[in-house]
Design an enzyme around this catalytic site. Sequence first.
Site, mmCIF file in Angstrom:
data_model
loop_
_atom_site.group_PDB
_atom_site.id
_atom_site.type_symbol
_atom_site.label_atom_id
_atom_site.label_comp_id
_atom_site.label_asym_id
_atom_site.label_seq_id
_atom_site.Cartn_x
_atom_site.Cartn_y
_atom_site.Cartn_z
ATOM 1 C CG LEU A 157 -2.018 -1.029 1.302
ATOM 2 C CD1 LEU A 157 -2.698 -0.962 2.652
ATOM 3 C CD2 LEU A 157 -3.023 -0.791 0.197
ATOM 4 N N GLY A 164 5.732 3.681 5.081
ATOM 5 C CA GLY A 164 5.653 4.648 6.158
ATOM 6 C C GLY A 164 7.048 4.965 6.660
ATOM 7 N N GLY A 165 7.120 5.640 7.797
ATOM 8 C CA GLY A 165 8.395 6.084 8.325
ATOM 9 C C GLY A 165 9.388 4.963 8.537
ATOM 10 N N GLY A 183 8.845 1.374 7.789
ATOM 11 C CA GLY A 183 8.487 0.070 7.259
ATOM 12 C C GLY A 183 7.433 0.173 6.172
ATOM 13 C CB VAL A 233 1.610 0.046 4.940
ATOM 14 C CG1 VAL A 233 0.223 -0.324 5.424
ATOM 15 C CG2 VAL A 233 2.292 0.940 5.952
ATOM 16 C CG ASP A 249 4.311 12.483 12.461
ATOM 17 O OD1 ASP A 249 4.351 13.600 11.909
ATOM 18 O OD2 ASP A 249 4.757 11.456 11.923
#
Length: 740
Positions: free
Chosen positions: A516, A519-520, A522, A524, A635
């Site tokens: 998908l 992310g920061g 890893g 997804v 965040d």
Amino acid sequence: MQLVKRLLNVLVLHLLLVRLCSSLDTIKFDQPVGDGDFLVSKNETFVLGFFKDRVVWVANRDNPINGSSGVLSIGSDGNLGLQANTSQGLVRLWSTNVSISSASNIFAQILDSGSLVLAQQGSQDVFWQSTDHPTHILLSSMKIGLDRRSGINRFLMCWKSDNDPGTGNVSLRMDLNGSPQLILYKNEAKWWRSGHWNGIQWGGIPAGQRNVVFKINFVNNKDEIAVQWTVLDPSIYSVITIDGMGTLNQLAWQGQQHQWVSLWSAPLDACDSYGKCGQFGNCNPYTNSGFNCTCYPGYEPTSLQDWDLRDGTGGCKRQQGSRSMCRNGEGFVKMKNVKVPDTSSIKLEMNLSLEACEEECLRNCSCLAYASADVRNGGTGCMTWYKDLMDTKQFTEGGQDLYIRADAVVLAQYKKKSGAGFSSGKRRLAIILGASISVASLLILAVLCWFRKISRKERGGQPELLNDPAAFGSRSCEDLPIRKEVDEHRGKTDLPFFDLTTVVAATENFSFANMLGHGGFGMVYKGNLADGQEIAVKRLSRNSGQGVDEFKNEVMLIAKLQHRNLVRLLGCCIDKEERMLIYEYMPNRSLDLFIFDKNRKSSLDWRKRFQIIIGIARGVLYLHQDSRLKIIHRDLKASNVLLDGSMNPKISDFGMARMFGDDQIEASTNRVVGTYGYMSPEYAMNGLYSTKSDVFSFGVLALEIISGRKNNFQFENPSLNLVGLVNMGLVDRRKSLGHS
Ligand SMILES: *[C@@H]1O[C@H](CO)[C@@H](O)[C@H](O)[C@H]1NC(C)=O
Ligand SMILES: *[C@@H]1O[C@H](CO)[C@@H](O)[C@H](O)[C@H]1NC(C)=O
Ligand SMILES: *[C@@H]1O[C@H](CO)[C@@H](O)[C@H](O)[C@H]1NC(C)=O
Ligand SMILES: *[C@@H]1O[C@H](CO)[C@@H](O)[C@H](O)[C@H]1NC(C)=O
Ligand SMILES: *[C@@H]1O[C@H](CO)[C@@H](O)[C@H](O)[C@H]1NC(C)=O
Ligand SMILES: *[C@@H]1O[C@H](CO)[C@@H](O)[C@H](O)[C@H]1NC(C)=O
Ligand SMILES: *[C@@H]1O[C@H](CO)[C@@H](O)[C@H](O)[C@H]1NC(C)=O
Ligand SMILES: CC(=O)N[C@H]1CO[C@H](CO)[C@@H](O)[C@@H]1O
């Protein structure tokens, strides 16, 4: 016109498909052949002359004659030579150029096999034959490969163009290194590869060889290493041609219809193009996604961007954070039905069994893969790769098994997924034993789960999604400290553990198609559980030290929280070095994909935008005041707001969140984390954060939702960022109010 003329002026050997009336098949010393004359083989199959038809061989391809002045004759040294009769006298253009001890009684003849030979009357010796010097066509009497006795390496070389028989840029050669294979070169670069000779056929063209017309003879002995396509019925003419486009074609003459038909050709599909998916990449022509490349087990794309752009030539590299593969519990994962990678730099040992081959490869830490060299008798011989694992193709049937070295984690994933990642005979017993034990335990487990399910239903509890942590957890997880911590905590929150097998199966082994986004810390992935529920799996990059803290943080915090505007954590998965968070799946992905996208922007009307802002505000309020804890998200940004099927916003990503005591107002940190553009000035500059920092981020987010513009962070020119613009607007307004 010039080119056609040129063709007319080279000496060519034709396959004769119409009858001629001539009986001359031999040139003797005193019988030169000039332009306009021709030689015909006894059975009128081939004709030698200076003209154009299905040309099968060319003598002086790079040295054409000017005008109709060519003379073919046997010279005083016994060589057959082609000369031009010019005003300066006879000029030599081509010669068989062999050394002949006694030049008497030498003759040249074309045989019905299509070979022009130079021989001596009363002797068996053949001094020269055109089949040793093929041009662009391989007749069924001709061979490609090395004649070890004469040292001649025979190969095909295409024409410059349809009308120019000069040497072109495409060639077909036998690669004698490693396990022999045919390689088509275009401008000296590898263009297509037949796959190695696997004892029965070329490994890369399984379909091109099921045939009643011809048979492939491959010989590798002390005299030669060569291949020949022989026709089974001598009345059929079959040839192999190469052209300047880089196409190899096997044709047969259809006498009745008077035309050539193609028996097979190469390259056939996108995956036949050499190195289409680069190093450690496997090319599958049968995918329905349109993109044909996948990485070997345990490997990932070298450049995600290129892969997103559907360019796989950069290939793959070891997965980030993978473990050492040198005496560290590594093994092999089997790839079935493949054209094995380029065999030109392998180590080949014909005397080893497949089992011995595995041991050989395992012993040498730089060995990356192995396969059997000969697929007959269940596989014998040993090929081991140390570098350049290029040009692998996936077949649905045919091909052979390739064993890829993989670290313990990858091995565990594949072992669980397929139930068989190993091949060693020694381990076979262990596998059978293991399998029976697993079947037995699975049965027991199924019964247990069934009982649990019934009792849960009676209690009206949650649906049984997840594996029983007691049964699976103790089996699949190591005694890691984090596991304990999470375990302790889990006791209080009831956060379920997912088994790695479940996650691997749900995400189709973290396939590229299921990705998908990243992310920061890893990737997804989207997943489908066996019961149909859709999940999103955040998989931490292994060995990124940072990720572990965030992982713990997220598990501890979010597990305690439940709110309709917070994304729901369904569970986590810890297995060896794998850490994953499993969330409910949000079909509309994240808010930034809507508000900043030219096309999708318009699907959000004001009412919807307002509802989203209210939803986010509710979520933030819950975090700050209404939940059992006081949590600063730290965040908050558009990409961390996910949207469910009805576009309800849900705050996600609690990796950086901090828990405050009830009466705590602010805290400070040396490590400022978050996203510039959303950070409040006191946090960005002094590391001070409080509920107010979240409120600042919320404000920026609200401005973005309303304006549809990104708050691009710019130090140099604050007037260009959204917050700067809004501030100026306010200042101007105040000014104008003051004046009036
Ligand atoms: C030539 O053709 C005849 C009959 O067509 C056949 O018997 C003979 O074997 C052929 N010779 C060669 C060298 O092919
Ligand atoms: C043919 O003519 C060209 C130019 O007209 C010349 O360069 C070439 O050397 C000639 N070749 C021979 C074999 O005479
Ligand atoms: C070369 O050409 C000249 C004049 O056209 C001719 O007399 C001579 O016989 C030719 N030589 C050969 C070997 O054909
Ligand atoms: C004949 O062979 C020699 C060496 O084998 C080579 O140097 C020469 O160029 C060749 N001549 C022709 C006309 O091919
Ligand atoms: C062969 O390759 C060279 C170099 O790439 C190129 O300049 C030339 O045009 C090519 N010739 C043909 C006939 O394609
Ligand atoms: C392979 O085995 C054959 C027969 O068993 C033997 O003659 C040969 O020397 C062996 N080759 C090597 C390289 O061990
Ligand atoms: C591993 O194999 C490579 C290639 O055959 C060889 O160069 C290297 O010496 C081997 N290393 C060991 C430790 O045997
Ligand atoms: C992106 C790409 O090259 N896709 C190819 C995958 O393979 C099929 C079959 O060869 C091609 O048609 C696609 O173009």
